[in-house]
Scaffold this active site. Structure first.
Site, PDB file in Angstrom:
ATOM      1  N   HIS A 210      -8.741   5.704  -3.068  1.00 21.13           N
ATOM      2  CA  HIS A 210      -8.359   4.343  -2.722  1.00 21.13           C
ATOM      3  C   HIS A 210      -7.901   3.948  -4.233  1.00 21.13           C
ATOM      4  CE1 HIS A 210      -9.246   0.019  -1.812  1.00 21.13           C
ATOM      5  NE2 HIS A 210      -8.177   0.392  -1.114  1.00 21.13           N
TER       6      HIS A 210
ATOM      7  N   GLU B 279      -4.131   6.405  -1.720  1.00 24.86           N
ATOM      8  CA  GLU B 279      -3.587   5.064  -1.036  1.00 24.86           C
ATOM      9  C   GLU B 279      -3.295   4.256  -2.418  1.00 24.86           C
ATOM     10  OE1 GLU B 279      -3.998   0.982   0.052  1.00 24.86           O
ATOM     11  OE2 GLU B 279      -4.867   1.801  -1.585  1.00 24.86           O
TER      12      GLU B 279
ATOM     13  N   ASP C  37      -1.044   0.278  -3.501  1.00 23.63           N
ATOM     14  CA  ASP C  37      -0.416  -0.817  -3.105  1.00 23.63           C
ATOM     15  C   ASP C  37       0.836  -1.094  -4.038  1.00 23.63           C
ATOM     16  OD1 ASP C  37      -2.984  -1.768  -1.722  1.00 23.63           O
ATOM     17  OD2 ASP C  37      -3.831  -1.552  -3.826  1.00 23.63           O
TER      18      ASP C  37
ATOM     19  N   HIS D 166      -1.982  -4.589  -7.025  1.00 23.35           N
ATOM     20  CA  HIS D 166      -2.730  -5.299  -5.733  1.00 23.35           C
ATOM     21  C   HIS D 166      -2.601  -6.815  -5.513  1.00 23.35           C
ATOM     22  CE1 HIS D 166      -6.160  -6.629  -3.577  1.00 23.35           C
ATOM     23  NE2 HIS D 166      -6.151  -5.280  -2.666  1.00 23.35           N
TER      24      HIS D 166
ATOM     25  N   GLU E 227       0.553   1.608   0.533  1.00 26.69           N
ATOM     26  CA  GLU E 227       0.300   0.346   1.499  1.00 26.69           C
ATOM     27  C   GLU E 227       1.432  -0.593   0.810  1.00 26.69           C
ATOM     28  OE1 GLU E 227      -3.300  -1.896   1.335  1.00 26.69           O
ATOM     29  OE2 GLU E 227      -2.423  -3.539   1.886  1.00 26.69           O
TER      30      GLU E 227
HETATM   31  O1  G3P Z   1      -5.067   0.302   2.506  1.00 27.79           O
HETATM   32  C1  G3P Z   1      -6.296   0.081   2.743  1.00 27.79           C
HETATM   33  C2  G3P Z   1      -6.600  -1.054   1.984  1.00 27.79           C
HETATM   34  O2  G3P Z   1      -6.342  -0.549   0.755  1.00 27.79           O
HETATM   35  C3  G3P Z   1      -6.645  -2.210   2.557  1.00 27.79           C
HETATM   36  O3  G3P Z   1      -7.286  -3.235   1.449  1.00 27.79           O
HETATM   37  O4  G3P Z   1      -7.149  -4.810  -0.240  1.00 27.79           O
HETATM   38  O5  G3P Z   1      -7.750  -2.517  -0.833  1.00 27.79           O
HETATM   39  O6  G3P Z   1      -5.517  -3.246  -0.429  1.00 27.79           O
HETATM   40  P1  G3P Z   1      -6.835  -3.484  -0.228  1.00 27.79           P
HETATM   41 MG    MG Z   2      -4.643  -1.120  -0.415  1.00 23.80          MG
END
Ligand code: G3P
Ligand code: MG
Length: 243
Positions: free
Chosen positions: A10, A37, A39, A52, A112
């Site tokens: 993540h 993953e 952002d 993020h 994302e």
């Molecule tokens: O993509 C999954 C997750 O990253 C979504 O929440 O706030 O961590 O970007 P966040």
């Molecule tokens: Mg995310």
């Protein structure tokens, strides 16, 4: 059958490195992760960068926000010091830089799309266009995801061949229709609110099911037994890539 990796680091390196930086991707790699993953949002001049939060203050210092700052300035901002002094000088990366890094190292990407409110369509379209350009000479397709339906519709229009997953924090009525309209391959949801029955329903409908953010091996085992295909984790030190 889920064609993508099961365990996804993540924001690059979970809790072990400053999120959404090259150092985070390298940290994931060091722990054996070839799935990530992160952002992406747009700068003032429409360049996709990894971030993020829409406003500064947490991972980069200062006041202001991403959509009011030029990419040339964003890319020089320190996104490492907040995490630990040894990461000082680790800058905000562009999406292009991370994309190239991941392709070079064989890291699968869940991109994302994280639009600042009001920039949903522009963000979806731009991330899709830039991805298409970067893929022009080959490479592995990323999986797009977003909490923004509008962003994903725009991404679909711009790059229909790049697969999409729809992010829903707490699954509500209408999820199936949304997935159908997006021509999505998967539903991405918060593991906190998922039930075995809901997981079974999503799988029975023929969709992939990805959860965020799973941070104990016990929970990973439990949701896997429900048919969950993949999950993001912050604890790449506790949950191995081959879990
Ligand atoms: O993509 C999954 C997750 O990253 C979504 O929440 O706030 O961590 O970007 P966040
Ligand atoms: Mg995310």
């Amino acid at each position: 059958m889920w064609p993508y990796p099961k365990v996804i680091a993540h924001r690059g390196g979970g809790t072990l490195a400053p999120e959404n930086t090259i150092a985070a991707m390298q940290c994931g790699l060091d722990y054996g992760f070839h799935a990530v993953e992160f952002d992406v949002m747009l700068s003032k001049d429409g360049i996709p960068v990894l971030m993020h939060d829409p406003v500064f203050g947490r991972t980069v210092s200062g006041v202001g926000g991403v959509v009011t700052t030029l990419a040339s300035d964003l890319l020089q901002m320190d996104a490492g010091s907040w995490f630990a002094e040894r990461f000082a000088g680790e800058c905000v990366p562009s999406y292009e830089e991370i994309f190239r890094f991941c392709q070079l190292h064989g890291i699968w990407m869940n991109v994302e799309i994280k639009p600042v409110p009001g920039y949903e369509e522009e963000t979806g379209r731009t991330v899709a266009r830039v991805s298409k350009e970067l893929l022009a000479f080959g490479g592995n397709l990323p999986l797009f995801s977003s909490f923004s339906f509008a962003a994903l519709i725009s991404a679909k229009e711009e790059a229909p061949d790049i697969p999409r997953g729809f992010l829903i924090d707490q699954i509500e009525a209408g999820w199936l229709k949304a997935l159908q309209e997006l021509d999505a391959v998967a539903l991405h949801t918060n593991q906190k609110y998922l039930s075995a029955a809901m997981a079974a329903e999503i799988k029975a409908a023929g969709y992939g099911l990805l959860c965020y953010t799973v941070n104990t091996p016990e929970r990973a085992t439990e949701i896997s037994s429900w048919g969950v295909d993949a999950f993001c984790t912050d604890r790449i030190d506790l949950i191995p890539a081959n879990f």
